[in-house]
Design a protein around this motif. Structure first.
Motif, PDB file in Angstrom:
ATOM      1  N   ILE A 147      44.064  15.857  74.348  1.00 53.33           N
ATOM      2  CA  ILE A 147      45.396  15.824  73.740  1.00 53.33           C
ATOM      3  C   ILE A 147      46.379  15.192  74.726  1.00 53.33           C
ATOM      4  O   ILE A 147      46.369  15.500  75.917  1.00 53.33           O
ATOM      5  CB  ILE A 147      45.892  17.244  73.375  1.00 53.33           C
ATOM      6  N   GLY A 148      47.216  14.311  74.218  1.00 52.39           N
ATOM      7  CA  GLY A 148      48.256  13.711  75.041  1.00 52.39           C
ATOM      8  C   GLY A 148      49.574  13.651  74.298  1.00 52.39           C
ATOM      9  O   GLY A 148      49.594  13.445  73.081  1.00 52.39           O
ATOM     10  N   LYS A 149      50.663  13.837  75.024  1.00 52.61           N
ATOM     11  CA  LYS A 149      52.001  13.716  74.446  1.00 52.61           C
ATOM     12  C   LYS A 149      52.448  12.261  74.513  1.00 52.61           C
ATOM     13  O   LYS A 149      52.363  11.621  75.565  1.00 52.61           O
ATOM     14  CB  LYS A 149      53.001  14.601  75.196  1.00 52.61           C
ATOM     15  N   ILE A 150      52.924  11.728  73.395  1.00 58.16           N
ATOM     16  CA  ILE A 150      53.365  10.337  73.352  1.00 58.16           C
ATOM     17  C   ILE A 150      54.689  10.189  74.095  1.00 58.16           C
ATOM     18  O   ILE A 150      55.663  10.873  73.784  1.00 58.16           O
ATOM     19  CB  ILE A 150      53.505   9.857  71.897  1.00 58.16           C
ATOM     20  N   VAL A 151      54.718   9.289  75.091  1.00 60.97           N
ATOM     21  CA  VAL A 151      55.918   9.110  75.906  1.00 60.97           C
ATOM     22  C   VAL A 151      56.452   7.683  75.861  1.00 60.97           C
ATOM     23  O   VAL A 151      57.529   7.409  76.398  1.00 60.97           O
ATOM     24  CB  VAL A 151      55.672   9.531  77.367  1.00 60.97           C
ATOM     25  N   GLU A 152      55.701   6.775  75.191  1.00 58.15           N
ATOM     26  CA  GLU A 152      56.124   5.373  75.142  1.00 58.15           C
ATOM     27  C   GLU A 152      55.517   4.707  73.912  1.00 58.15           C
ATOM     28  O   GLU A 152      54.311   4.818  73.673  1.00 58.15           O
ATOM     29  CB  GLU A 152      55.673   4.655  76.414  1.00 58.15           C
ATOM     30  N   THR A 153      56.348   4.019  73.132  1.00 56.10           N
ATOM     31  CA  THR A 153      55.883   3.327  71.936  1.00 56.10           C
ATOM     32  C   THR A 153      56.545   1.948  71.834  1.00 56.10           C
ATOM     33  O   THR A 153      57.567   1.693  72.473  1.00 56.10           O
ATOM     34  CB  THR A 153      56.232   4.110  70.650  1.00 56.10           C
ATOM     35  N   GLU A 154      55.951   1.094  71.012  1.00 59.82           N
ATOM     36  CA  GLU A 154      56.566  -0.194  70.675  1.00 59.82           C
ATOM     37  C   GLU A 154      56.376  -0.463  69.191  1.00 59.82           C
ATOM     38  O   GLU A 154      55.278  -0.264  68.656  1.00 59.82           O
ATOM     39  CB  GLU A 154      55.910  -1.344  71.456  1.00 59.82           C
ATOM     40  N   ALA A 155      57.425  -0.924  68.536  1.00 66.97           N
ATOM     41  CA  ALA A 155      57.362  -1.265  67.116  1.00 66.97           C
ATOM     42  C   ALA A 155      57.068  -2.750  66.943  1.00 66.97           C
ATOM     43  O   ALA A 155      57.607  -3.594  67.671  1.00 66.97           O
ATOM     44  CB  ALA A 155      58.690  -0.914  66.438  1.00 66.97           C
ATOM     45  N   TYR A 156      56.222  -3.063  65.967  1.00 69.05           N
ATOM     46  CA  TYR A 156      55.900  -4.450  65.606  1.00 69.05           C
ATOM     47  C   TYR A 156      56.091  -4.598  64.103  1.00 69.05           C
ATOM     48  O   TYR A 156      55.372  -3.985  63.321  1.00 69.05           O
ATOM     49  CB  TYR A 156      54.475  -4.806  66.034  1.00 69.05           C
TER      50      TYR A 156
ATOM     51  N   PRO B 151      49.153  13.400  79.671  1.00 71.75           N
ATOM     52  CA  PRO B 151      48.002  14.264  79.381  1.00 71.75           C
ATOM     53  C   PRO B 151      48.424  15.721  79.214  1.00 71.75           C
ATOM     54  O   PRO B 151      49.220  16.245  79.993  1.00 71.75           O
ATOM     55  CB  PRO B 151      47.108  14.087  80.625  1.00 71.75           C
ATOM     56  N   VAL B 152      47.872  16.375  78.181  1.00 70.05           N
ATOM     57  CA  VAL B 152      48.224  17.760  77.869  1.00 70.05           C
ATOM     58  C   VAL B 152      47.008  18.676  77.965  1.00 70.05           C
ATOM     59  O   VAL B 152      47.076  19.750  78.549  1.00 70.05           O
ATOM     60  CB  VAL B 152      48.845  17.852  76.453  1.00 70.05           C
ATOM     61  N   ASP B 153      45.885  18.251  77.391  1.00 66.53           N
ATOM     62  CA  ASP B 153      44.686  19.098  77.372  1.00 66.53           C
ATOM     63  C   ASP B 153      43.445  18.211  77.429  1.00 66.53           C
ATOM     64  O   ASP B 153      43.480  17.054  77.005  1.00 66.53           O
ATOM     65  CB  ASP B 153      44.670  19.954  76.105  1.00 66.53           C
ATOM     66  N   GLY B 154      42.366  18.772  77.969  1.00 67.63           N
ATOM     67  CA  GLY B 154      41.133  18.006  78.121  1.00 67.63           C
ATOM     68  C   GLY B 154      41.190  17.033  79.281  1.00 67.63           C
ATOM     69  O   GLY B 154      40.551  15.983  79.254  1.00 67.63           O
ATOM     70  N   LEU B 155      41.948  17.378  80.316  1.00 67.05           N
ATOM     71  CA  LEU B 155      42.149  16.461  81.445  1.00 67.05           C
ATOM     72  C   LEU B 155      40.850  16.121  82.168  1.00 67.05           C
ATOM     73  O   LEU B 155      40.656  14.974  82.590  1.00 67.05           O
ATOM     74  CB  LEU B 155      43.157  17.040  82.436  1.00 67.05           C
ATOM     75  N   GLU B 156      39.945  17.094  82.316  1.00 67.01           N
ATOM     76  CA  GLU B 156      38.685  16.816  83.016  1.00 67.01           C
ATOM     77  C   GLU B 156      37.877  15.765  82.272  1.00 67.01           C
ATOM     78  O   GLU B 156      37.279  14.863  82.893  1.00 67.01           O
ATOM     79  CB  GLU B 156      37.873  18.107  83.172  1.00 67.01           C
ATOM     80  N   LEU B 157      37.868  15.838  80.948  1.00 67.27           N
ATOM     81  CA  LEU B 157      37.146  14.858  80.149  1.00 67.27           C
ATOM     82  C   LEU B 157      37.817  13.486  80.245  1.00 67.27           C
ATOM     83  O   LEU B 157      37.140  12.456  80.364  1.00 67.27           O
ATOM     84  CB  LEU B 157      37.079  15.325  78.687  1.00 67.27           C
ATOM     85  N   MET B 158      39.154  13.479  80.225  1.00 69.46           N
ATOM     86  CA  MET B 158      39.875  12.217  80.393  1.00 69.46           C
ATOM     87  C   MET B 158      39.557  11.586  81.745  1.00 69.46           C
ATOM     88  O   MET B 158      39.319  10.369  81.838  1.00 69.46           O
ATOM     89  CB  MET B 158      41.385  12.450  80.296  1.00 69.46           C
ATOM     90  N   MET B 159      39.555  12.385  82.801  1.00 76.80           N
ATOM     91  CA  MET B 159      39.286  11.862  84.144  1.00 76.80           C
ATOM     92  C   MET B 159      37.862  11.339  84.254  1.00 76.80           C
ATOM     93  O   MET B 159      37.605  10.322  84.902  1.00 76.80           O
ATOM     94  CB  MET B 159      39.553  12.947  85.196  1.00 76.80           C
ATOM     95  N   LYS B 160      36.927  12.024  83.597  1.00 79.66           N
ATOM     96  CA  LYS B 160      35.531  11.566  83.588  1.00 79.66           C
ATOM     97  C   LYS B 160      35.426  10.203  82.911  1.00 79.66           C
ATOM     98  O   LYS B 160      34.761   9.292  83.424  1.00 79.66           O
ATOM     99  CB  LYS B 160      34.667  12.594  82.859  1.00 79.66           C
TER     100      LYS B 160
END
Length: 199
Positions: free
Chosen positions: A35-44, A105-114
């Protein structure tokens, strides 16, 4: 947290791009949940946006999903190696999308790092290609319904207007005057964005 509904996505693209900040992107795989919190977006906003894949209503096998209803994933490969995760917005036959550029990053950080082969949390998801690796998002997810269970968004944390910065989009110098449109949205002073917003 409550999953976002189709109605959230089928609105004005600039509004959706702004309101996606603070929402949570959830990824379910056999390996586990991230799980990740959205901190940056771009519109097209095709077909009048020279930076959009759907500029001048260009319709192809790659862009077909963007011409459908809002709330679906539009995933493509750039430079032959990096995936970019976009959310189709507005209604069918209005080919508009929002690129998710960075997550906190919010949750599942170990899996993300892997997956990313790094222990540097700050850089796990600080760019569109990085977040796709961390969240295991690839071209196989192109066209996935974001109202489903494998890849979806939840309410997250509302971000007050005073904490949001708008800037021109990144790396679109080819787009003429469209390169200056202020269609990038970031959470101010968030250390997980790909490029810091000017003060």
């Amino acid at each position: 947290m409550m999953k976002l509904s189709r109605e959230f996505y089928e609105r004005d693209t600039l509004l959706v791009a702004r309101e996606l900040l603070g929402k949570h992107l959830v990824r379910n795989t056999p390996e586990g949940m991230t799980i990740g919190k959205i901190v940056e977006t771009e519109a097209y906003i095709g077909p009048d946006d020279a930076a959009a894949h759907t500029f001048r209503s260009l319709r192809s096998k790659r862009t077909e999903v963007a011409f459908g209803p809002g709330g679906f994933a539009y995933v493509y490969l750039i430079y032959g190696m990096y995936h970019c995760f976009n959310i189709v917005t507005n209604v069918a036959e209005k080919p508009e999308v929002v690129l998710i550029r960075a997550l906190e990053p919010v949750d599942g950080l170990e899996l993300m790092m892997k997956r990313r082969k790094t222990d540097k949390i700050k850089n796990l998801c600080s760019g569109p290609g990085k977040l796709c690796v961390a969240m295991d998002i690839t071209k196989k997810d192109n066209g996935v319904d974001l109202c489903g269970d494998s890849l979806y968004l939840t309410d997250g944390d509302p971000v007050p207007d005073e904490n949001i910065a708008t800037t021109p989009r990144i790396n679109i110098d080819y787009a003429g005057e469209a390169k200056n449109y202020p269609w990038r949205f970031v959470i101010k002073d968030n250390k997980f964005v790909s490029v810091k917003a000017p003060k």
